[in-house]
Design a protein around this motif. Structure first.
Motif, PDB file in Angstrom:
ATOM      1  N   GLY A 157       0.823  -1.210   0.000  1.00 33.30           N
ATOM      2  CA  GLY A 157       0.000   0.000   0.000  1.00 33.30           C
ATOM      3  C   GLY A 157       0.852   1.252   0.000  1.00 33.30           C
ATOM      4  N   LYS A 211      -5.244   1.225  -6.065  1.00 24.51           N
ATOM      5  CA  LYS A 211      -4.432   0.768  -4.943  1.00 24.51           C
ATOM      6  C   LYS A 211      -4.740  -0.674  -4.550  1.00 24.51           C
ATOM      7  CE  LYS A 211      -3.020   2.074  -0.265  1.00 24.51           C
ATOM      8  NZ  LYS A 211      -3.215   3.065   0.811  1.00 24.51           N
ATOM      9  N   ASN A 212      -6.016  -1.017  -4.409  1.00 24.82           N
ATOM     10  CA  ASN A 212      -6.350  -2.381  -3.974  1.00 24.82           C
ATOM     11  C   ASN A 212      -5.964  -3.423  -5.024  1.00 24.82           C
ATOM     12  OD1 ASN A 212      -8.420  -1.576  -5.730  1.00 24.82           O
ATOM     13  ND2 ASN A 212      -9.982  -2.724  -4.624  1.00 24.82           N
ATOM     14  N   GLU A 226      -2.171  -3.863  -4.627  1.00 28.22           N
ATOM     15  CA  GLU A 226      -1.835  -4.635  -3.429  1.00 28.22           C
ATOM     16  C   GLU A 226      -2.103  -6.122  -3.638  1.00 28.22           C
ATOM     17  OE1 GLU A 226      -2.510  -1.925   0.433  1.00 28.22           O
ATOM     18  OE2 GLU A 226      -4.281  -2.069  -0.864  1.00 28.22           O
ATOM     19  N   THR A 227      -3.232  -6.446  -4.212  1.00 32.24           N
ATOM     20  CA  THR A 227      -3.581  -7.855  -4.462  1.00 32.24           C
ATOM     21  C   THR A 227      -2.647  -8.479  -5.494  1.00 32.24           C
ATOM     22  OG1 THR A 227      -5.891  -7.393  -3.959  1.00 32.24           O
ATOM     23  CG2 THR A 227      -5.443  -9.402  -5.199  1.00 32.24           C
TER      24      THR A 227
END
Length: 141
Positions: A49, A65-66, A69-70
């Motif tokens: 993040g 962003k998510n 991150e994943t």
């Protein structure tokens, strides 16, 4: 005599200008490398993040962003920790495929991970409008 001095000055400028440009480009590459090193340390530490937060505008507009991150977690976790990373190459560019024109430095590292003996990481910082360098791309192959 003035003509000889003027000619001598012109010749001197001809030989010193490329050196100045090369020195300037080397300085830009060094600045970009510093930004890449700090950014990749976050990624190595699993601070995905934070690595997204510190990435450049082009990076952040290209991937939420998510999703970052994943995706990076699923890519990096199986590789394990970094055992060794050596600079392979740096290249200053003003145009890259699929990216807007700007100032970039394409940095490649030969990287050995815990579970992958040989990989090439490519980190591409881009110079932002404020003059700072921030990562605009990251790939492992």
């Amino acid at each position: 005599m003035k003509t000889i001095l003027a000619l001598g000055a012109a010749v001197l400028l001809t030989f010193t200008a490329p050196s100045f440009a090369a020195d300037q480009q080397t300085e830009l590459i060094n600045q970009a490398q510093s930004a890449a090193t700090a950014w990749i340390a976050l990624t190595d530490a699993g601070k995905y993040g934070e690595s997204w937060e510190r990435a450049g505008t082009f990076f952040k507009t290209g991937i939420p962003k998510n999703t970052w991150e994943t995706g990076i977690r699923s890519l990096r976790t199986p590789l394990g920790s970094v055992k060794n990373r050596e600079l392979k190459s740096t290249e200053y560019a003003t145009s890259l495929p699929g990216a807007p024109d700007g100032e970039y430095v394409v940095i490649q590292y030969e990287t050995q991970f815990e579970n992958k003996k040989s990989a090439v990481e490519t980190v591409t910082p881009m110079r932002e409008k404020d003059g700072s360098w921030k990562v605009s791309g990251y790939f492992i192959r």
